[in-house]
Design an enzyme around this catalytic site. Structure first.
Site, PDB file in Angstrom:
ATOM      1  N   CYS A   2     -47.229  -8.234 -67.504  1.00 28.42           N
ATOM      2  CA  CYS A   2     -48.353  -7.513 -66.919  1.00 28.42           C
ATOM      3  C   CYS A   2     -48.370  -7.118 -65.454  1.00 28.42           C
ATOM      4  O   CYS A   2     -48.810  -6.038 -65.163  1.00 28.42           O
ATOM      5  CB  CYS A   2     -49.650  -8.200 -67.272  1.00 28.42           C
ATOM      6  SG  CYS A   2     -50.410  -7.304 -68.633  1.00 28.42           S
ATOM      7  N   ARG A  27     -53.538 -10.319 -64.501  1.00 27.27           N
ATOM      8  CA  ARG A  27     -52.868  -9.477 -65.492  1.00 27.27           C
ATOM      9  C   ARG A  27     -51.965 -10.278 -66.418  1.00 27.27           C
ATOM     10  O   ARG A  27     -51.355  -9.716 -67.325  1.00 27.27           O
ATOM     11  CB  ARG A  27     -52.053  -8.410 -64.783  1.00 27.27           C
ATOM     12  CG  ARG A  27     -52.872  -7.541 -63.855  1.00 27.27           C
ATOM     13  CD  ARG A  27     -51.977  -6.615 -63.079  1.00 27.27           C
ATOM     14  NE  ARG A  27     -51.473  -5.558 -63.929  1.00 27.27           N
ATOM     15  CZ  ARG A  27     -52.052  -4.370 -64.046  1.00 27.27           C
ATOM     16  NH1 ARG A  27     -53.127  -4.108 -63.381  1.00 27.27           N
ATOM     17  NH2 ARG A  27     -51.541  -3.450 -64.824  1.00 27.27           N
ATOM     18  N   TRP A  78     -47.353 -11.739 -69.115  1.00 27.33           N
ATOM     19  CA  TRP A  78     -48.201 -12.061 -70.255  1.00 27.33           C
ATOM     20  C   TRP A  78     -47.398 -11.673 -71.480  1.00 27.33           C
ATOM     21  O   TRP A  78     -47.110 -10.508 -71.703  1.00 27.33           O
ATOM     22  CB  TRP A  78     -49.507 -11.277 -70.168  1.00 27.33           C
ATOM     23  CG  TRP A  78     -50.443 -11.584 -71.281  1.00 27.33           C
ATOM     24  CD1 TRP A  78     -51.125 -12.733 -71.483  1.00 27.33           C
ATOM     25  CD2 TRP A  78     -50.803 -10.722 -72.345  1.00 27.33           C
ATOM     26  NE1 TRP A  78     -51.885 -12.649 -72.614  1.00 27.33           N
ATOM     27  CE2 TRP A  78     -51.711 -11.436 -73.160  1.00 27.33           C
ATOM     28  CE3 TRP A  78     -50.441  -9.422 -72.702  1.00 27.33           C
ATOM     29  CZ2 TRP A  78     -52.259 -10.882 -74.314  1.00 27.33           C
ATOM     30  CZ3 TRP A  78     -50.994  -8.867 -73.847  1.00 27.33           C
ATOM     31  CH2 TRP A  78     -51.898  -9.601 -74.639  1.00 27.33           C
ATOM     32  N   ASN A 104     -43.398  -3.659 -66.686  1.00 25.28           N
ATOM     33  CA  ASN A 104     -44.720  -3.806 -67.270  1.00 25.28           C
ATOM     34  C   ASN A 104     -44.854  -2.691 -68.290  1.00 25.28           C
ATOM     35  O   ASN A 104     -44.731  -1.527 -67.950  1.00 25.28           O
ATOM     36  CB  ASN A 104     -45.775  -3.687 -66.168  1.00 25.28           C
ATOM     37  CG  ASN A 104     -47.175  -3.557 -66.729  1.00 25.28           C
ATOM     38  OD1 ASN A 104     -47.449  -4.046 -67.822  1.00 25.28           O
ATOM     39  ND2 ASN A 104     -48.043  -2.902 -65.977  1.00 25.28           N
ATOM     40  N   GLY A 105     -45.072  -3.059 -69.558  1.00 22.68           N
ATOM     41  CA  GLY A 105     -45.170  -2.058 -70.605  1.00 22.68           C
ATOM     42  C   GLY A 105     -44.370  -2.498 -71.816  1.00 22.68           C
ATOM     43  O   GLY A 105     -44.040  -3.676 -71.960  1.00 22.68           O
ATOM     44  N   GLU A 471     -70.382  -9.436 -79.728  1.00 25.75           N
ATOM     45  CA  GLU A 471     -70.001  -9.796 -78.365  1.00 25.75           C
ATOM     46  C   GLU A 471     -70.219 -11.292 -78.126  1.00 25.75           C
ATOM     47  O   GLU A 471     -69.391 -11.968 -77.519  1.00 25.75           O
ATOM     48  CB  GLU A 471     -70.804  -8.950 -77.360  1.00 25.75           C
ATOM     49  CG  GLU A 471     -70.619  -9.316 -75.893  1.00 25.75           C
ATOM     50  CD  GLU A 471     -69.200  -9.130 -75.370  1.00 25.75           C
ATOM     51  OE1 GLU A 471     -68.383  -8.492 -76.056  1.00 25.75           O
ATOM     52  OE2 GLU A 471     -68.905  -9.650 -74.278  1.00 25.75           O
ATOM     53  N   LYS A 475     -67.276 -13.904 -77.061  1.00 29.47           N
ATOM     54  CA  LYS A 475     -67.335 -14.816 -75.908  1.00 29.47           C
ATOM     55  C   LYS A 475     -67.050 -16.241 -76.365  1.00 29.47           C
ATOM     56  O   LYS A 475     -66.298 -16.978 -75.739  1.00 29.47           O
ATOM     57  CB  LYS A 475     -68.709 -14.785 -75.224  1.00 29.47           C
ATOM     58  CG  LYS A 475     -69.059 -13.586 -74.388  1.00 29.47           C
ATOM     59  CD  LYS A 475     -68.251 -13.446 -73.145  1.00 29.47           C
ATOM     60  CE  LYS A 475     -67.089 -12.551 -73.294  1.00 29.47           C
ATOM     61  NZ  LYS A 475     -66.913 -11.265 -73.408  1.00 29.47           N
ATOM     62  N   GLU A 478     -63.324 -16.695 -77.451  1.00 31.58           N
ATOM     63  CA  GLU A 478     -62.424 -16.512 -76.308  1.00 31.58           C
ATOM     64  C   GLU A 478     -62.274 -17.779 -75.471  1.00 31.58           C
ATOM     65  O   GLU A 478     -61.181 -18.168 -75.106  1.00 31.58           O
ATOM     66  CB  GLU A 478     -63.004 -15.450 -75.357  1.00 31.58           C
ATOM     67  CG  GLU A 478     -62.505 -14.075 -75.528  1.00 31.58           C
ATOM     68  CD  GLU A 478     -63.031 -13.148 -74.431  1.00 31.58           C
ATOM     69  OE1 GLU A 478     -62.212 -12.501 -73.819  1.00 31.58           O
ATOM     70  OE2 GLU A 478     -64.263 -13.074 -74.203  1.00 31.58           O
ATOM     71  N   HIS A 494     -73.162 -10.432 -98.700  1.00 32.89           N
ATOM     72  CA  HIS A 494     -72.060  -9.760 -99.381  1.00 32.89           C
ATOM     73  C   HIS A 494     -70.756 -10.493 -99.124  1.00 32.89           C
ATOM     74  O   HIS A 494     -69.697  -9.878 -99.121  1.00 32.89           O
ATOM     75  CB  HIS A 494     -71.967  -8.306 -98.910  1.00 32.89           C
ATOM     76  CG  HIS A 494     -73.200  -7.518 -99.200  1.00 32.89           C
ATOM     77  ND1 HIS A 494     -73.557  -7.132-100.471  1.00 32.89           N
ATOM     78  CD2 HIS A 494     -74.186  -7.074 -98.388  1.00 32.89           C
ATOM     79  CE1 HIS A 494     -74.710  -6.471-100.432  1.00 32.89           C
ATOM     80  NE2 HIS A 494     -75.113  -6.429 -99.159  1.00 32.89           N
ATOM     81  N   LYS A 593     -56.371 -10.623 -68.524  1.00 34.56           N
ATOM     82  CA  LYS A 593     -57.562  -9.857 -68.172  1.00 34.56           C
ATOM     83  C   LYS A 593     -57.472  -8.406 -68.614  1.00 34.56           C
ATOM     84  O   LYS A 593     -58.321  -7.907 -69.318  1.00 34.56           O
ATOM     85  CB  LYS A 593     -57.759  -9.917 -66.666  1.00 34.56           C
ATOM     86  CG  LYS A 593     -58.939  -9.130 -66.172  1.00 34.56           C
ATOM     87  CD  LYS A 593     -60.154 -10.006 -66.062  1.00 34.56           C
ATOM     88  CE  LYS A 593     -61.417  -9.182 -65.968  1.00 34.56           C
ATOM     89  NZ  LYS A 593     -62.500  -9.806 -66.694  1.00 34.56           N
TER      90      LYS A 593
END
Lengths: 598, 415, 383
Positions: A2, A27, A78, A104-105, A471, A475, A478, A494, A593
């Site tokens: 990263c 990163r 990363w 990076n990539g 969300e 959280k 994570e 269902h 991040k």
């Protein structure tokens, strides 16, 4: 993979690289490394030192200081290809050890390239895609030598061939022993250059550079540059002709974020949210952008992760209050779909560098759609692609789990709803500040006590509270590593119903809106399966308090304010649970991040 | 000898003028104040400069470049965070080889003084005699030796104060680094001086003239001094009329203009009929003055300004692009760039009780002072600006407004 | 020299204003009380500052993080008194230090004098000494402290500001500061009593008005926002960014108004008034000697005097405050005090209500115009 940094100048490069990597740690932080060379030695001479390690740059020890030289490159990783380990850490070198590369990539065709190179006798040390770059350069340099090329021509030949061969996204910094400078290449991954006094910098974003200079050169895709002690030589690919890029003076105070007395940055960022929301919502928006939005007949939002959830919230509100069809797509899937001409496409990305979102936005732009970006980072890649940029006013977010940047995205997206809906929320949201302050007084101890022992947690809601449940679940998983799932309340029966037991808490968001009566009956059904229910509802809701095991009243306010309050409550529950479990809240395992790989 | 000039700070007390330019770039006699300092040092024989820059550094670099235009060599060092003078000096460590002079960038010095000072024994601190030493760092001396320096003491031991001009050799860097961080978390230059003083190594030299520019109204005094100095040097001091001072006049002066005193008029500027100029004035390029303007005192007008019909300007600094076009009075004021005065807008410069004027809670120590006005301020017609007003940048005032006290940036005085 | 500032206690006696913030964060002249303390400490030349946060620590830390100067923060988990709070900062203390309560105003001059002494305390004269530690002083030395005595022997009280040495930590953790000081005084470790110049403590919510007036004198006048030229602004007035002052408003200093507030046409904002950020004052309303905190609003045709209106409280139109000097009951005790009204966070008051010497708790609702007197606890609903 990263963050990358490079330096060419008169000072010793290693400490500058290490400090730079620390700025980029958000990163990625599973391993790091750097390569340093003495460029003043003549061709063939000089030493190229490589140091690389698994772990975080902030824990880098003294061995880094052994590296000595005026040119350096560094990387904080990363992992994508190959597990985090010393050997998979960057920089990667060729067979001779004369070439060092940080990347990076992702190289998409690396598997076939690697096969060919191995067949040609190259020996690979790591499992990464990056290593092929080093070996390819070795190969092309040898080919150039055979053609009788030398010096800069040899480098030209190798770089040109390298760019012909590689497919995928990459920002590269390359060090070659005997070449007094470093090579920077950008294609679809972020890379900026900094111009100092007799020294040059390269980095994934400008934060490490701003310590040293305010003059920033933003590379464009397929640019490549030689950073030499006497200046930058900048070329375009495939023309290989000199190109000019603007050098911008960035007046940006490098105020390193401090968490003061807060235990974690996430806590700090949660508590900044009232001001962040208000500043993001009340900002001035460019007239051109307003007129495009007002004419929109349909809108597509592309985003990843939390930003995607912000997009979903936007969708519910937009469709309900403005009757404008909204599509929300996960950016990495967007390429599979068509977008009608004239649809306004809004990319939502905190960092402005999220690779999937950038690719999706390019795709939309190619289709002739007006494209908007909602981002937190000035001058990031997305701002250079989008026609209009709306900034979230969240400030630097250090914690990996998004909190204030999410709230800021909601604020900006709500503002868009408000613009299209002729000011519908202006008055309600004018009063939101004290409501959010009141929300922050919530003590999540009871709810967290239930959650911390659970193996699975369900989050349910209807309407706009469905994405908020998603969300909330995100959280929770994570940062606590507890499996959590967000669900539309109507969907429970269902399928997921079968998973409910007295050991699976359900967090239900149920305010007094249109869906209230059905939500209440849904909650009763869940209770019947013995699941403990943590209910978040409107202040003073006696019925819900009666049904739920734990009732969390929101501050009394308008419906639209409750949406934001509920989100903050869910963040606080997740945060508090993670602290109880002793997790590294700001840097959860395996996450980075901003994800700049596809 | 090499010379380090500290020019990294914003100069917060100079706000609103420093919102868009660094303090050392504020104009005095038509040039940035830093240029006067560099020129004085050059005339004292110093050719090699290192500017420590930071706040809005680009403006300084763009103006001074490598120093060729001024016949000197200029290099730059960047102080990223404004955290003390000693810290700024540390930024130059790699650039210096031998003994050097260190100057604060916000003062004006005489070249004879600099020359004499440069011959002092190293390390040395320049001093001046002050009538209010308690506001500065005060020296206690024994003959040529400095015994101690105390910052802003309640009971000063002498009237000799630190002028912000020093001679050091590269040994200072070791001392700076050996200092422990002060309570403010900074390396403090006076601490380093104290180390020299304690060893009995520090000498001092008293300057004959010294101009410290800390507050906006100091610019008016400095402007007057430097304007007079320019004319004294070249024209022999006596009042010369326009025709004989053709070196200074690059623009056009129409018939019927009366000039009593010295004037510099930049290229492309026009002074139209009926204009009356008294005193020593400096007018920049492409200005449009008159007809029937009345300019007096030591007024400096920047490039691209318009001073129009029936306008009186007295002893003021007007920065570039500002328009004061009809029936205005401006006295003893400092006005930023890009302002527009509506017809009839006037600035008062005297209190009825004749007391010294206060501005933003500070005593200007001037009986006559108008206002300090930022950049891009727009006045409607017939505004009245009270003496001692502090008007921030981009303030907009409706016609007939009364402005007084401190009015911050971006304030709108609406209907 | 270091300073330890205590910001951990709730300050229960200032309730209902401590619902969302500790007493140190209550704004007077739009700045938290703590801000004045930090300013005084810095002015007296101490830059190494440790703040002990506790009750609602998040709010305190958020505010401290926005300061230009670095301040260290330590957290007191439970509010177990001053000595316990001080002990939380023990690891950061390197030598002699000042101990200063964060919820009283103290001037820097007094702190300078305190700083010059080792083992000393700042004392002050107070008309109601029984609320404090009463100090017996003889020959400039402290003989003893009696904490909140029913019958005070003198009018000299402890301001809670001490100059101390690290050996105070030799006392066992369970000790209380007054006992330690008394013990030190008795055992040959003389404590000098240094009289303070300006010290002000707000014990109850209505006492804030006096502190507010004092703080307003220190405000630097300046004008921002959007101000009508037909508004009359006289005296020391500070107006924040984005605030609108409408035509024919009369703002008569000392007055401070925060950011993004709205002051309607024909309003009178009279001396002694602090108005926070995002506050609305609607047309024809008269405000004098009052604190209107952030996000509060006052309808049209109100008369608000001698009042503290807390964050987010909303008063309808035609609300009148009738101040008087009479008794109020707090926690079973009766006090005589002059004030108009105190309205807690997020409470609402209906149009045509008369607030007659009353304290309305947080999140309460007066739903019909009537006369309110005395004390309403948090969450009250008056129908």
């Amino acid at each position: 993979m990263c963050g990358i940094v490079g330096y060419v100048g008169e000072r010793n490069a290693a400490p500058i690289i290490v400090e730079g990597l620390k700025c980029l740690e958000y990163r990625g932080y599973d391993s790091f490394g750097l390569a340093v060379a003495d460029g003043t030695a003549t061709d063939g001479g000089g030493k190229l030192t490589v140091v690389k390690k698994q772990g975080r740059i902030s824990d880098a020890g003294s061995d880094v200081s052994l590296a000595c030289g005026n040119i350096g490159i560094g990387h904080t990783r990363w992992a994508t290809h190959g597990v985090p380990s010393d050997v998979n850490a960057h920089p990667h070198t060729d067979c001779t050890g004369d070439i060092a590369v940080v990347h990076n990539g992702i190289i998409e065709n690396y598997a076939e390239l690697k096969k060919t190179l191995i067949a040609e006798g190259h020996v690979f040390k790591s499992e990464t895609d990056t290593e092929v770059i080093a070996h390819l350069l070795e190969k092309f340099r040898n080919a150039a030598a055979e053609k009788g090329l030398s010096g800069i021509e040899k480098v030209d030949f190798a770089v040109k061939n390298l760019m012909d061969t590689l497919e995928g996204s990459f920002a590269l910094l390359i060090l070659i022993r005997g070449f007094n400078g470093l090579i920077a290449i950008k294609r679809f991954s972020p890379l900026v250059l900094g111009i100092g006094d007799d020294e040059l910098f390269a980095s994934s974003d400008m934060t490490p550079i701003l310590e040293h200079t305010q003059k920033i050169l933003f590379l464009e895709d397929n640019d490549y540059a030689y950073l030499m002690p006497d200046g930058i030589r900048l070329f375009g690919y495939p023309s290989a002709k000199t190109v000019e890029r603007d050098v911008k003076t960035v007046d940006w105070d490098v105020e390193s974020a401090k968490k003061g007395g807060y235990e974690y940055f996430m806590e700090k960022e949660i508590f900044e949210q009232p001001a962040v929301f208000v500043n993001s919502f009340r900002q001035k928006i460019d007239d051109g952008a307003v007129s495009v939005l007002k004419k929109a007949s349909s809108i597509t939002v592309v985003a990843c992760g939390s930003s995607y959830h912000a997009g979903l919230i936007f969708r519910y509100l937009m469709e309900k209050y403005c009757k404008i069809p909204v599509r929300v797509e996960i950016a990495s899937e967007f390429l599979n779909f068509t977008t009608a001409k004239g649809t306004v496409v809004i990319a939502v990305t905190q960092s402005g560098e999220t690779a999937d979102t950038l690719a999706a936005l390019r795709h939309a732009k190619a289709n002739g759609c007006p494209v908007f970006a909602v981002t937190n980072v000035l001058g990031s890649s997305v701002t250079r692609i989008a026609d209009y940029v709306l900034y979230t006013r969240a400030g630097p977010e250090i914690s990996v789990a998004a909190t204030k940047s999410f709230i800021a995205q909601c604020a900006v997206l709500l503002r868009i709803v408000s613009i299209i809906g002729k000011g519908i929320f202006e008055k309600e949201l004018f009063e939101i500040y004290p409501v959010l302050e009141e929300t922050l007084l919530f003590d999540p101890a009871d709810a967290s006590a239930v959650c911390k022992d659970a193996e699975n947690i369900f989050y349910v809601g209807r309407g706009v509270y469905y994405p908020i449940s998603l969300e909330g679940a995100l959280k929770m998983k994570e940062i606590t590593y507890i499996h959590a799932e967000g669900c539309a309340a109507g969907e429970l029966k269902h399928g997921p119903f079968s998973l409910l037991t007295p050991k699976t808490p359900v967090v239900a968001v149920c305010t007094k809106d249109d869906a209230y009566p059905v939500m209440i009956s849904n909650i009763k059904e869940m209770k019947a399966r013995g699941a403990p229910v943590i209910a978040i509802g409107s202040g003073g809701d006696a019925d819900l308090k009666e049904i739920a095991d734990i009732f969390i009243p929101l501050p009394r306010s308008k419906n639209i304010c409750e949406v934001i309050s509920a989100t903050i409550i869910l963040q606080m529950i997740a945060y508090n649970t993670a602290v109880l479990l002793g997790r590294d809240v700001d840097k959860p395992r395996n996450l980075a991040k901003s994800v700049t790989v596809i | 000898m090499e010379c380090v000039i500290l020019a990294a700070g914003e100069g917060k007390r100079m706000r609103p003028l420093t919102a868009s330019r660094p303090k050392v770039m504020l104009p005095v006699a038509g040039r940035p104040m830093l240029e006067h300092l560099i020129v004085s040092a050059r005339d004292a024989g110093i050719k090699d400069f290192i500017l420590v820059v930071g706040y809005k550094e680009q403006d300084i670099r763009d103006y001074f470049k490598d120093g060729d235009r001024f016949g000197v060599k200029i290099r730059y060092a960047v102080q990223r965070k404004q955290s003390g003078t000693a810290n700024a000096l540390l930024c130059t460590e790699n650039l210096l080889k031998g003994p050097f002079m260190l100057l604060n960038g916000d003062m004006i010095l005489d070249s004879d003084d600099i020359l004499a000072f440069s011959k002092s024994s190293v390390p040395c601190v320049g001093t001046v005699e002050s009538s209010h030493p308690q506001d500065f760092g005060v020296l206690d001396v024994d003959g040529a030796k400095v015994l101690s320096i105390v910052e802003k003491p309640k009971e000063p031991k002498s009237n000799l104060v630190n002028a912000g001009i020093y001679l050091f050799d590269t040994g200072i860097f070791a001392i700076l680094k050996s200092l422990s961080l002060s309570e403010r978390g900074e390396y403090e230059l006076p601490d380093a001086l104290m180390q020299y003083a304690e060893k009995g190594m520090l000498s001092h030299f008293t300057l004959s003239s010294w101009f410290d520019i800390g507050e906006p109204w100091n610019l008016l005094d400095a402007n007057e001094k430097m304007t007079k100095a320019i004319f004294a040097k070249t024209a022999g001091g006596d009042g010369v009329t326009s025709a004989s001072a053709s070196d200074f006049i690059k623009g056009t002066i129409e018939d019927g203009v009366y000039i009593h005193g010295n004037v510099i008029l930049g290229e492309g500027s026009v002074i139209k009929s009926g204009t009356y100029i008294e005193g020593d004035c400096i007018i920049g390029k492409d200005c449009d003055i008159g007809p029937h303007a009345y300019i007096r005192g030591c007024t400096s007008v920047g490039d691209n300004c318009h001073i129009g019909h029936s306008v009186e300007i007295k002893n003021s600094i007007v920065m570039k692009g500002t328009k004061i076009p009809h029936f205005n009075y401006v006295g003893d004021s400092v006005i930023g760039s890009g302002c527009n005065f509506g017809a009839g807008t006037k600035v008062a410069n005297l209190r009825h009780d004749r007391r010294d004027i206060r501005c933003d809670g500070r005593d200007t120590k001037r009986r006559k002072f108008g206002a300090v006005i930022g950049d891009d301020v727009q006045f409607g017609i017939n505004c009245s600006v009270n003496a001692g007003s502090w008007i921030g940048s981009r303030v907009k005032a409706a016609p007939n407004s009364y402005l007084s006290g401190k009015i911050n940036d971006d304030t709108v005085l609406g209907r | 020299m270091q300073a330890v500032i205590l910001a951990g206690g709730e300050g229960q006696r200032v309730r209902p204003l401590t619902h969302s913030q500790p007493k140190v964060m209550i704004p007077v002249a739009n700045r938290p009380i703590l801000d004045y303390v930090i300013e005084s400490v810095e002015k007296c030349g101490i830059n190494d500052i440790i703040v002990v946060a506790g009750y609602r620590k998040e709010q305190v830390i958020r505010y401290l993080n926005d300061l230009d100067t670095g301040v260290s923060v330590v957290v007191q988990k439970k509010q177990l008194g001053v000595f316990d709070a001080l002990r939380c900062a023990k690891d950061l203390i390197k030598g002699d230090f000042l101990l200063i309560p964060g919820d009283n105003y103290i001037d820097s001059e007094s702190l300078s004098r305190l700083k010059a002494e080792r083992n000393a305390m700042l004392t002050a004269e107070h008309p109601y000494p029984s609320n404090y530690g009463v100090v017996s002083v003889s020959g400039g030395m402290v003989k003893g402290i009696s904490e909140k005595p029913a019958l005070a022997e003198s009018m000299t009280v402890s301001t809670g500001c001490f100059s101390l040495t690290p050996d105070i930590f030799n006392y066992p953790a369970t000790c209380m500061i007054p006992d330690i000081i008394t013990d030190m005084a008795k055992n040959g470790r003389p404590i000098r009593a240094v009289p303070a110049n300006r010290w002000h403590d707000a014990i109850y919510a209505w006492d804030l008005l006096k502190m507010n007036r004092m703080a307003l004198e220190m405000v630097k006048p300046s004008i921002s926002g959007n101000v009508s030229k037909s508004a009359s602004i006289t005296g020391h007035v500070s107006i924040g960014i984005g605030t609108v002052i409408s035509p024919y408003a009369v703002v008569s200093g000392d007055v401070v108004i925060g950011e993004n507030s709205y002051i309607g046409p024909h309003t009178c904002i009279m001396p002694g008034t602090s108005i926070g950020s995002r506050v609305r004052v609607e047309p024809f309303t008269y405000v004098e000697n009052s604190i209107l905190m952030d996000d509060s609003s006052v309808g049209s045709h109100c008369r608000i005097t001698d009042s503290v209106i807390a964050k987010g409280a909303k008063l309808g139109s035609n609300v009148a405050v009738e101040p008087s000097y009479s008794a109020v009951e707090v926690d079973g005790h009766f006090f005589k005090a002059f004030f108009g009204s105190v309205v807690g966070d997020n409470s609402t008051v209906a149009p045509f209500t008369v607030l007659k010497h009353c304290v309305i708790g947080n999140s309460s609702a007066v739903e019909n115009g009537r006369i309110i007197e005395g004390f309403l606890p948090d969450g009250s609903i008056v129908k």
